[in-house]
Design a protein around this motif. Structure first.
Motif, PDB file in Angstrom:
ATOM      1  N   LYS A  57       0.814  -1.222   0.000  1.00 46.88           N
ATOM      2  CA  LYS A  57       0.000   0.000   0.000  1.00 46.88           C
ATOM      3  C   LYS A  57       0.844   1.268   0.000  1.00 46.88           C
ATOM      4  N   GLY A  58       2.158   1.132  -0.183  1.00 48.11           N
ATOM      5  CA  GLY A  58       3.029   2.296  -0.266  1.00 48.11           C
ATOM      6  C   GLY A  58       3.412   2.906   1.073  1.00 48.11           C
ATOM      7  N   ALA A  59       3.211   2.178   2.153  1.00 44.08           N
ATOM      8  CA  ALA A  59       3.579   2.679   3.484  1.00 44.08           C
ATOM      9  C   ALA A  59       4.969   2.163   3.850  1.00 44.08           C
ATOM     10  N   ALA A  60       5.725   2.997   4.524  1.00 43.46           N
ATOM     11  CA  ALA A  60       7.068   2.597   4.985  1.00 43.46           C
ATOM     12  C   ALA A  60       6.940   1.486   6.020  1.00 43.46           C
ATOM     13  N   PRO A  61       7.963   0.659   6.154  1.00 42.99           N
ATOM     14  CA  PRO A  61       7.918  -0.383   7.191  1.00 42.99           C
ATOM     15  C   PRO A  61       7.934   0.235   8.584  1.00 42.99           C
ATOM     16  N   VAL A  62       7.339  -0.479   9.520  1.00 39.44           N
ATOM     17  CA  VAL A  62       7.403  -0.081  10.922  1.00 39.44           C
ATOM     18  C   VAL A  62       8.437  -0.977  11.603  1.00 39.44           C
ATOM     19  N   ARG A  63       9.093  -0.433  12.624  1.00 37.68           N
ATOM     20  CA  ARG A  63      10.150  -1.154  13.328  1.00 37.68           C
ATOM     21  C   ARG A  63       9.630  -1.591  14.690  1.00 37.68           C
ATOM     22  N   ARG A  64       9.887  -2.844  15.032  1.00 35.00           N
ATOM     23  CA  ARG A  64       9.486  -3.370  16.330  1.00 35.00           C
ATOM     24  C   ARG A  64      10.435  -2.848  17.395  1.00 35.00           C
ATOM     25  N   VAL A  65       9.867  -2.281  18.472  1.00 39.10           N
ATOM     26  CA  VAL A  65      10.684  -1.755  19.556  1.00 39.10           C
ATOM     27  C   VAL A  65      10.275  -2.410  20.875  1.00 39.10           C
ATOM     28  N   SER A  66      11.267  -2.651  21.711  1.00 43.00           N
ATOM     29  CA  SER A  66      11.034  -3.443  22.920  1.00 43.00           C
ATOM     30  C   SER A  66      10.060  -2.792  23.893  1.00 43.00           C
ATOM     31  N   VAL A  67      10.105  -1.479  24.040  1.00 38.02           N
ATOM     32  CA  VAL A  67       9.202  -0.838  24.994  1.00 38.02           C
ATOM     33  C   VAL A  67       7.746  -1.037  24.577  1.00 38.02           C
ATOM     34  N   LEU A  68       7.460  -1.019  23.275  1.00 41.84           N
ATOM     35  CA  LEU A  68       6.087  -1.255  22.816  1.00 41.84           C
ATOM     36  C   LEU A  68       5.719  -2.733  22.942  1.00 41.84           C
ATOM     37  N   GLN A 143       5.491   4.631  12.938  1.00 41.09           N
ATOM     38  CA  GLN A 143       6.885   4.266  12.684  1.00 41.09           C
ATOM     39  C   GLN A 143       7.349   3.055  13.489  1.00 41.09           C
ATOM     40  N   HIS A 144       6.716   2.804  14.623  1.00 44.36           N
ATOM     41  CA  HIS A 144       7.130   1.717  15.508  1.00 44.36           C
ATOM     42  C   HIS A 144       5.933   0.848  15.862  1.00 44.36           C
ATOM     43  N   TYR A 145       6.230  -0.381  16.271  1.00 42.47           N
ATOM     44  CA  TYR A 145       5.160  -1.247  16.766  1.00 42.47           C
ATOM     45  C   TYR A 145       5.708  -2.193  17.828  1.00 42.47           C
ATOM     46  N   GLY A 146       4.784  -2.758  18.591  1.00 40.54           N
ATOM     47  CA  GLY A 146       5.085  -3.810  19.545  1.00 40.54           C
ATOM     48  C   GLY A 146       3.952  -4.813  19.481  1.00 40.54           C
ATOM     49  N   GLY A 151      -1.755 -16.225  26.348  1.00 39.24           N
ATOM     50  CA  GLY A 151      -2.794 -17.206  26.054  1.00 39.24           C
ATOM     51  C   GLY A 151      -3.330 -16.936  24.672  1.00 39.24           C
ATOM     52  N   ASP A 152      -4.637 -16.737  24.561  1.00 39.45           N
ATOM     53  CA  ASP A 152      -5.209 -16.444  23.237  1.00 39.45           C
ATOM     54  C   ASP A 152      -5.571 -14.966  23.064  1.00 39.45           C
ATOM     55  N   PHE A 153      -5.010 -14.089  23.913  1.00 40.26           N
ATOM     56  CA  PHE A 153      -5.203 -12.642  23.769  1.00 40.26           C
ATOM     57  C   PHE A 153      -4.006 -12.053  23.031  1.00 40.26           C
ATOM     58  N   HIS A 154      -4.269 -11.293  21.971  1.00 39.98           N
ATOM     59  CA  HIS A 154      -3.230 -10.695  21.128  1.00 39.98           C
ATOM     60  C   HIS A 154      -3.346  -9.175  21.190  1.00 39.98           C
ATOM     61  N   VAL A 155      -2.201  -8.490  21.272  1.00 39.57           N
ATOM     62  CA  VAL A 155      -2.190  -7.021  21.301  1.00 39.57           C
ATOM     63  C   VAL A 155      -1.102  -6.519  20.354  1.00 39.57           C
ATOM     64  N   LEU A 156      -1.487  -5.594  19.473  1.00 37.56           N
ATOM     65  CA  LEU A 156      -0.554  -4.942  18.545  1.00 37.56           C
ATOM     66  C   LEU A 156      -0.662  -3.440  18.808  1.00 37.56           C
ATOM     67  N   VAL A 157       0.458  -2.833  19.203  1.00 41.23           N
ATOM     68  CA  VAL A 157       0.490  -1.396  19.521  1.00 41.23           C
ATOM     69  C   VAL A 157       1.366  -0.705  18.483  1.00 41.23           C
ATOM     70  N   PHE A 158       0.855   0.384  17.908  1.00 39.80           N
ATOM     71  CA  PHE A 158       1.608   1.205  16.964  1.00 39.80           C
ATOM     72  C   PHE A 158       1.885   2.550  17.609  1.00 39.80           C
ATOM     73  N   ALA A 159       2.997   3.184  17.213  1.00 41.20           N
ATOM     74  CA  ALA A 159       3.288   4.522  17.744  1.00 41.20           C
ATOM     75  C   ALA A 159       4.122   5.321  16.760  1.00 41.20           C
ATOM     76  N   ARG A 160       3.947   6.623  16.850  1.00 44.38           N
ATOM     77  CA  ARG A 160       4.812   7.592  16.183  1.00 44.38           C
ATOM     78  C   ARG A 160       5.485   8.365  17.300  1.00 44.38           C
ATOM     79  N   PRO A 161       6.813   8.361  17.347  1.00 44.97           N
ATOM     80  CA  PRO A 161       7.492   9.015  18.466  1.00 44.97           C
ATOM     81  C   PRO A 161       7.447  10.539  18.370  1.00 44.97           C
ATOM     82  N   CYS A 162       7.700  11.180  19.517  1.00 43.41           N
ATOM     83  CA  CYS A 162       7.787  12.646  19.594  1.00 43.41           C
ATOM     84  C   CYS A 162       8.987  13.118  18.794  1.00 43.41           C
TER      85      CYS A 162
END
Length: 162
Positions: A57-68, A143-146, A151-162
């Motif tokens: 879709k023309g979006a830049a890749p996001v980088r996985r970061v440990s805090v997220l 720009q970032h994700y975690g 168990g069977d609960f999944h969480v995907l967090v995205f963020a754009r840093p300051c």
């Protein structure tokens, strides 16, 4: 088997809630044995699947970061402990509050949550089939994700840093 995901993925900017794409609610889907087997056989690293979809879709890749990853893991464990699928933490926190509390300076965050999917590839496919979750996955401002699951609960967090 029942699979759940939250409708109306939450997006927050600068600590202020933006209108979600839909009311936060839970959708339950019942799968046949053949459908479940097909999902169980899916494979793929969520980050690779995510960045491949973004590239298409023309979006830049996001980088996985440990805090997220830690933010996602804590929220997944919280939901599992309570047995509740929600964007709100047991302490009433939003994803923005959880991200800032972890020490990440965020300008924009969003979160996808799900329950009941057999693997990372299947949950990603489910999120891509949901307009609000798909929008989060493909948001060009992120720009970032975690990612984590408990168990069977999944969480995907995205963020754009300051």
């Amino acid at each position: 088997m029942h699979i759940k995901f939250a409708i109306g993925a939450m997006t927050l900017a600068l600590g202020m809630a933006l209108a979600p794409t839909a009311q936060a609610s839970t959708k339950t889907t019942t799968l046949s044995g053949a459908e479940l087997e097909q999902l169980e056989n899916l494979s793929g690293d969520l980050g690779s699947l995510l960045n491949s979809a973004r590239a298409q879709k023309g979006a830049a890749p996001v980088r996985r970061v440990s805090v997220l990853n830690q933010v996602a893991a804590r929220h997944a464990a919280d939901m599992q402990r309570r047995g509740v699928l929600s964007h709100r933490g047991s302490d009433g926190s939003t994803v923005m509050r959880r991200v800032k509390r972890a020490g990440y300076c965020a300008r924009l965050v969003s979160e996808n949550v799900a329950q009941g999917w057999p693997n990372d590839a299947a949950v990603f496919q489910g999120w891509m089939a949901s307009s609000g979750h798909r929008k989060n996955n493909l948001n060009k401002r992120m720009q970032h994700y975690g990612f984590a699951r408990a168990g069977d609960f999944h969480v995907l967090v995205f963020a754009r840093p300051c």
